[in-house]
Design an enzyme around this catalytic site. Structure first.
Site, PDB file in Angstrom:
ATOM      1  N   LYS A  51       4.561  52.131  93.942  1.00  0.00           N
ATOM      2  CA  LYS A  51       4.397  51.902  95.383  1.00  0.00           C
ATOM      3  C   LYS A  51       2.928  52.070  95.785  1.00  0.00           C
ATOM      4  O   LYS A  51       2.375  51.247  96.520  1.00  0.00           O
ATOM      5  CB  LYS A  51       5.302  52.849  96.180  1.00  0.00           C
ATOM      6  N   GLN A  95      10.393  59.977  98.781  1.00  0.00           N
ATOM      7  CA  GLN A  95      11.150  59.411  97.667  1.00  0.00           C
ATOM      8  C   GLN A  95      12.441  60.192  97.440  1.00  0.00           C
ATOM      9  O   GLN A  95      12.443  61.418  97.437  1.00  0.00           O
ATOM     10  CB  GLN A  95      10.271  59.412  96.393  1.00  0.00           C
ATOM     11  N   ASP A 118      11.299  52.785 105.006  1.00  0.00           N
ATOM     12  CA  ASP A 118      12.488  52.621 104.158  1.00  0.00           C
ATOM     13  C   ASP A 118      13.661  52.016 104.935  1.00  0.00           C
ATOM     14  O   ASP A 118      14.599  51.490 104.337  1.00  0.00           O
ATOM     15  CB  ASP A 118      12.951  53.981 103.617  1.00  0.00           C
TER      16      ASP A 118
HETATM   17  N1  GUN Z   1      15.097  56.115  95.722  1.00  0.00           N
HETATM   18  C1  GUN Z   1      15.643  54.992  95.198  1.00  0.00           C
HETATM   19  N2  GUN Z   1      15.344  53.929  95.955  1.00  0.00           N
HETATM   20  C2  GUN Z   1      14.605  54.398  96.982  1.00  0.00           C
HETATM   21  C3  GUN Z   1      13.985  53.765  98.092  1.00  0.00           C
HETATM   22  O1  GUN Z   1      14.080  52.555  98.320  1.00  0.00           O
HETATM   23  N3  GUN Z   1      13.281  54.593  98.918  1.00  0.00           N
HETATM   24  C4  GUN Z   1      13.182  55.912  98.718  1.00  0.00           C
HETATM   25  N4  GUN Z   1      12.485  56.643  99.598  1.00  0.00           N
HETATM   26  N5  GUN Z   1      13.742  56.531  97.693  1.00  0.00           N
HETATM   27  C5  GUN Z   1      14.447  55.765  96.829  1.00  0.00           C
END
Ligand code: GUN
Length: 283
Positions: A51, A95, A118
């Site tokens: 990311k 996350q 998100d």
């Molecule tokens: N864990 C797995 N997929 C995601 C996501 O799209 N965003 C976040 N914050 N955590 C995740």
């Protein structure tokens, strides 16, 4: 044909990258994404790194905050409050999964809805359900973008979504419904899964278990989207769909890795720019 998420995501990121100088000239700075990770989950560490790397590629500002496993819930919530108020941060994500002693729901609701890139905040979830403007969760949004990249119209098609998570299954079903697909939701308790998947012109599989769908369960010519990321004993990655057999039957199919994963990250970049713009247009 292979649905190349890497290629489609590159197009999205390149388009954003081109817009950065114009955004900076107009608003005095670039969008900024802040990513928080708590603990040492190896998969999460890879995702978070990807990311931040994507943000750098696109030419956005980014901040990575790495906190130890034993970070307290109150401490994390205080940090989120601080970043909510920080005008130099446009997108904020924590996350998941979080260590067990931290309440994920509390953390998600603590992120201000305006910075919720998100799309997990309850107000964004509700807005999506009733059709108001909102941050759309990255993986479902990326899946729709991949389907659109085939040029096959969604309207009137039968879409089967296998899996009902809040992050993927439920929102992707809503997005497909909004595009006038006829949507069937299947899940772990569905009886005779094959009888449903065989109807699917568009098949989205997001279960988190290898070989949930095999070639004999795929309608000839279908678009097959494999959201699964399963780590095998030998360290290799596998999706939820048996690629070999399904690819014989499908019209289009996503590989794992290189399908949905890169799209999730590209959509995160878009959502960050959208939050940046929304904050400026409402000011
Ligand atoms: N864990 C797995 N997929 C995601 C996501 O799209 N965003 C976040 N914050 N955590 C995740």
């Amino acid at each position: 044909m292979i649905l190349d998420g890497k290629a489609v995501s590159a197009t999205v990121k390149d388009a954003l990258r081109e817009r950065m100088p114009e955004l900076e000239a107009k608003y005095g700075r670039r969008p900024c994404l802040c990513v928080i990770i708590v603990g040492q989950n190896p998969a999460s560490q890879v995702y978070v790194r990807n990311k931040v790397r994507a943000a750098q590629y696109v030419g956005m500002e980014s901040r990575l905050i790495e906190l130890p496993e034993q970070t307290g819930e109150a401490e994390l919530l205080a940090l989120i409050a601080e970043l909510n108020a920080d005008e130099s941060v446009d997108g904020l994500l924590v996350q998941l999964p979080l260590p067990r002693h931290i309440d994920e729901e509390k953390v998600i609701e603590a992120i201000t809805v305006e910075k919720d890139v998100d799309g997990f905040h309850i107000l964004n979830v509700g807005s999506l359900q009733v059709g108001r403007p909102c941050s759309v969760p990255c993986t479902p949004k990326g899946i729709l973008r991949l389907i659109d990249s085939t040029g096959v119209p969604i309207e009137g098609k039968t879409a089967v979504v296998v899996g009902r998570s809040n992050i993927v299954g439920k929102p992707v079903a809503k997005l497909l419904l909004d595009r006038n697909a006829t949507v069937i939701m299947a899940h772990s308790r569905t009886r005779d899964l094959k009888s449903f998947t065989l109807q699917a012109d568009i098949l989205v599989v997001a279960v988190g278990k290898e070989n949930v769908v095999t070639g004999d369960m795929v309608k000839p010519g279908a678009i097959v989207i494999d959201v699964g990321v399963n780590r095998r004993a030998d360290g290799s990655l596998a999706g939820d769909v048996d690629f070999e057999s399904a690819a014989q039957v499908a019209g289009w199919i996503t590989p794992v890795p290189g399908g949905v994963g890169p799209m999730t990250i590209a959509m995160l970049m878009e959502n960050t720019v959208d939050c940046f713009l929304a904050a400026r247009l409402s000011a």
